[in-house]
Design an enzyme around this catalytic site. Structure first.
Site, mmCIF file in Angstrom:
data_model
loop_
_atom_site.group_PDB
_atom_site.id
_atom_site.type_symbol
_atom_site.label_atom_id
_atom_site.label_comp_id
_atom_site.label_asym_id
_atom_site.label_seq_id
_atom_site.Cartn_x
_atom_site.Cartn_y
_atom_site.Cartn_z
ATOM 1 N N TRP A 192 0.857 -1.183 0.000
ATOM 2 C CA TRP A 192 0.000 0.000 0.000
ATOM 3 C C TRP A 192 0.897 1.238 0.000
ATOM 4 O O TRP A 192 1.834 1.335 0.806
ATOM 5 C CB TRP A 192 -0.920 0.069 1.234
ATOM 6 N N GLU A 233 -3.066 -2.931 -2.474
ATOM 7 C CA GLU A 233 -4.204 -2.357 -1.728
ATOM 8 C C GLU A 233 -4.610 -0.977 -2.254
ATOM 9 O O GLU A 233 -3.882 0.003 -2.089
ATOM 10 C CB GLU A 233 -3.835 -2.235 -0.239
ATOM 11 N N LYS A 235 -7.100 2.545 -2.588
ATOM 12 C CA LYS A 235 -7.726 3.475 -1.648
ATOM 13 C C LYS A 235 -8.365 4.610 -2.429
ATOM 14 O O LYS A 235 -7.887 4.982 -3.501
ATOM 15 C CB LYS A 235 -6.639 4.009 -0.703
ATOM 16 N N ASP A 266 -9.798 -3.067 1.659
ATOM 17 C CA ASP A 266 -9.869 -2.473 2.998
ATOM 18 C C ASP A 266 -11.254 -1.841 3.138
ATOM 19 O O ASP A 266 -11.652 -0.999 2.326
ATOM 20 C CB ASP A 266 -8.758 -1.430 3.155
ATOM 21 N N HIS A 269 -11.782 1.968 2.674
ATOM 22 C CA HIS A 269 -11.146 2.655 1.545
ATOM 23 C C HIS A 269 -12.075 3.000 0.397
ATOM 24 O O HIS A 269 -11.638 3.195 -0.728
ATOM 25 C CB HIS A 269 -9.989 1.804 1.011
ATOM 26 N N HIS A 293 -8.587 -6.303 4.469
ATOM 27 C CA HIS A 293 -8.218 -5.468 5.603
ATOM 28 C C HIS A 293 -9.538 -5.094 6.248
ATOM 29 O O HIS A 293 -10.189 -4.128 5.832
ATOM 30 C CB HIS A 293 -7.477 -4.216 5.164
ATOM 31 N N ASP A 301 -12.039 7.251 6.327
ATOM 32 C CA ASP A 301 -11.219 6.085 6.624
ATOM 33 C C ASP A 301 -10.500 6.295 7.952
ATOM 34 O O ASP A 301 -9.334 6.631 8.006
ATOM 35 C CB ASP A 301 -10.213 5.906 5.475
ATOM 36 N N ASP A 303 -10.246 4.086 10.524
ATOM 37 C CA ASP A 303 -9.636 2.892 11.106
ATOM 38 C C ASP A 303 -10.052 2.621 12.545
ATOM 39 O O ASP A 303 -9.231 2.365 13.410
ATOM 40 C CB ASP A 303 -8.107 2.982 10.976
ATOM 41 N N ASP A 333 -7.310 -4.268 10.045
ATOM 42 C CA ASP A 333 -6.574 -3.008 9.905
ATOM 43 C C ASP A 333 -7.299 -1.910 10.669
ATOM 44 O O ASP A 333 -8.273 -1.340 10.187
ATOM 45 C CB ASP A 333 -6.438 -2.632 8.420
#
Ligand code: RNT
Ligand code: ZN
Length: 426
Positions: A192, A233, A235, A266, A269, A293, A301, A303, A333
């Protein structure tokens, strides 16, 4: 957390009734638990130290990623991070994996640049994983570094900057392969990069051409999939790359299909109203394997720690209903620095496992038959009824059998650990 843990007798009695109830729906709960025990979840090491890494202790090159919160007691050394992870793993049922970033290398106090890292710098991690009978996963670290110039790494216009990061990617695949070989289970090495622009670019094409060429250079040497699997990955946007991300979804989906790489999805994302659960069956038509993820985007995003949300359930349902578990690598993640980090790992991983359990005890064949017969009323009715089947009793029993605390018990252990260990850290 209030409420007492149940004793083993209560758990077993509740489980017995629950299993009978599920059997009425044609579900074999014992078989589901046997399957569940074989699904590893890769815990992200970076929840343990707020994505700090150990190479520049003290120095901050914050670009590329952002963490908020200042809960006391974060791991400051690899030994502390391993001890904290051990604690979390002792509270999570099943056998799992651990996911490292390159900047968690142990270089013995010597400055080793990221393009010079070697498997030897991860020998303590490998020994620890071996002792825990755990697989490792890996990531080159393309952020928090002075050579991430103007927010660009593999797509930077300057050839020497790109070359540095290409070389970093190359050494990381070797490290991943060494981990896979040593531990007898392939390491997923996930690329990423944060590359992008804060404001609207004029040239959207150039950076993408450069990123594609850099990736080709990183992946040019084949490595046996027995040891290392490459993932990429995408995004949509990030902090400082609000208007344009070079490695977008379309970019990496195309790259992964063309080059037979794993695509990493993810959950944070994409557009806030977009869910990754619906993407799985589309992408699995074209890519060999999937890396997840599992994260929880909140407005952006951000997390957050994974919880048992509708979307998490939908992800697990897709994996089970579609028969994709054998081609999917489930990773987590998140990095919330505002709560106890051992608890964050434990909550996020237990929630992921709960979602898998829920998906595994669905009356799937009945549901599929209703759908195939065109009985869409029956499908909706049964989907709704399954939501209140006694899965909590099955979960408690699964924890009991795995020798980890059920429902409320684990938080007490985290509190004790906080008092005895974490609170002593400056
Ligand atoms: C960032 C990506 C990436 C990182 C970790 C630390 O947007 O999700 O996966 O979170 O590599
Ligand atoms: Zn991610």
């Amino acid at each position: 957390m209030s409420g007492k843990s149940m004793n083993a007798r209560q758990i077993q009695a509740a489980y017995k009734l629950a299993a009978e109830r599920y059997a009425e729906f044609g579900v074999d709960v014992e078989a589901a638990l046997r399957r569940l025990a074989k699904i590893p979840v890769s815990l992200n090491c970076w929840q343990g130290d707020d994505v700090g890494g150990f190479e520049n202790i003290g120095a901050q090159f914050g670009s590329g990623i952002a963490v908020t919160g200042s809960y006391p007691g974060k791991a400051r050394t690899p030994d502390e991070l391993r001890a904290d992870a051990d604690k979390a793993l002792s509270l999570i049922p099943g056998k799992h994996r651990f996911n490292l970033h390159a900047f968690y290398a142990e270089t013995g106090g010597k400055k080793v640049e990221r393009d010079e890292l070697e498997p030897a710098h991860f020998k303590n991690w490998i020994a620890w994983a071996k002792a825990n009978k755990m697989g490792l996963d890996f990531n080159p670290t393309y952020f928090s570094h002075p050579k991430l110039v103007d927010g660009m790494s593999l797509a930077h216009p300057d050839k020497s900057i790109r070359q540095f990061w290409i070389d970093h990617g190359i050494v990381c695949r070797k490290i991943g392969a060494a981990m896979g070989k040593a531990l007898g289970t392939p390491c997923v090495t996930n690329v990423w990069v944060p590359d992008g622009y804060k404001d609207t670019p004029v040239d959207r094409k150039g950076p993408r051409e450069r990123l594609a060429n850099s990736l080709d250079a990183i992946f040019s040497k084949p490595i046996s999939p027995k040891y290392n699997l490459d993932a990429v990955e995408p995004k949509l946007f990030g902090i400082g790359s609000e208007s344009y991300v070079v490695g977008s979804h379309e970019f990496y989906l195309g790259y992964a299909i063309k080059n037979k790489k794993l695509i990493c999805l993810d959950a944070g994302h994409f557009h806030p109203t977009e869910s990754i659960s619906d993407k799985i069956s589309s992408m699995m038509q074209w890519v060999p394997e999937l890396l997840l993820h599992v994260s929880r985007g909140v407005r952006w995003d951000s997390d957050h720690v994974v919880i048992l949300s509708d979307e998490l359930e939908a992800i697990a349902q897709e994996l089970v209903r579609g028969g994709y578990l054998g081609r999917t690598h489930i990773g987590l993640d998140f990095f919330d620095a505002s709560i106890n980090r051992v608890a964050a790992w434990t909550i996020g991983t237990r929630s992921m496992i709960k979602a898998l359990l829920l998906a595994l005890v669905e009356p799937i064949s009945t549901l599929k038959k209703l759908e195939a017969d065109g009985d869409l009323t029956g499908r909706l009715a049964l989907l709704e009824e399954t939501k209140t089947l006694p899965h909590g009793a099955v979960w408690d029993y699964y924890c009991l059998k795995a020798g980890v605390p059920d429902g409320c018990g684990w938080m007490k252990e985290v509190k004790n650990y906080e008092q005895a260990v974490l609170s002593k850290r400056a």
